[in-house]
Design a protein around this motif. Sequence first.
Motif, PDB file in Angstrom:
ATOM      1  N   ARG A  52     -99.203  -5.291  18.324  1.00  0.00           N
ATOM      2  CA  ARG A  52     -98.625  -4.483  19.411  1.00  0.00           C
ATOM      3  C   ARG A  52     -99.157  -3.069  19.322  1.00  0.00           C
ATOM      4  O   ARG A  52     -99.126  -2.445  18.254  1.00  0.00           O
ATOM      5  N   HIS A  54     -99.208   0.875  19.770  1.00  0.00           N
ATOM      6  CA  HIS A  54     -98.221   1.955  19.786  1.00  0.00           C
ATOM      7  C   HIS A  54     -98.813   3.294  20.220  1.00  0.00           C
ATOM      8  O   HIS A  54     -98.074   4.188  20.615  1.00  0.00           O
ATOM      9  N   GLN A  76     -93.689   6.358  17.358  1.00  0.00           N
ATOM     10  CA  GLN A  76     -93.571   5.378  18.438  1.00  0.00           C
ATOM     11  C   GLN A  76     -93.303   3.986  17.884  1.00  0.00           C
ATOM     12  O   GLN A  76     -92.505   3.236  18.441  1.00  0.00           O
ATOM     13  N   ASN A  80     -90.155   1.734  18.878  1.00  0.00           N
ATOM     14  CA  ASN A  80     -90.350   0.393  19.437  1.00  0.00           C
ATOM     15  C   ASN A  80     -89.677  -0.680  18.594  1.00  0.00           C
ATOM     16  O   ASN A  80     -89.206  -1.690  19.123  1.00  0.00           O
TER      17      ASN A  80
END
Length: 92
Positions: A52, A54, A76, A80
Amino acid sequence: MGAVTYPNPEVERVIREQFVPVQFNVVEQPEVMEQFNAHWTPTLIVQDAKGREHRRTQGYLDPPRFLAEMALARLQDAINEERFDLVPQLSR
């Protein structure tokens, strides 16, 4: 960035302690640009272990800007992942 930013001692420390760096030579591997939807070099993408994203930046970063971007990426990631307990510590 290879001549100024990456050799900086603080940049080296942060990368070594907090990240797993991966670098591609897009001249030799042009398909990587498409794979990561990158349209400029250098493109810096910070992902977690699950892939993922960021944080993403494009263009040259001097050491202070690089360190700031890495700090924002870690912040971040904590947000998240809903690790709000880490946010105060990471935002200092």
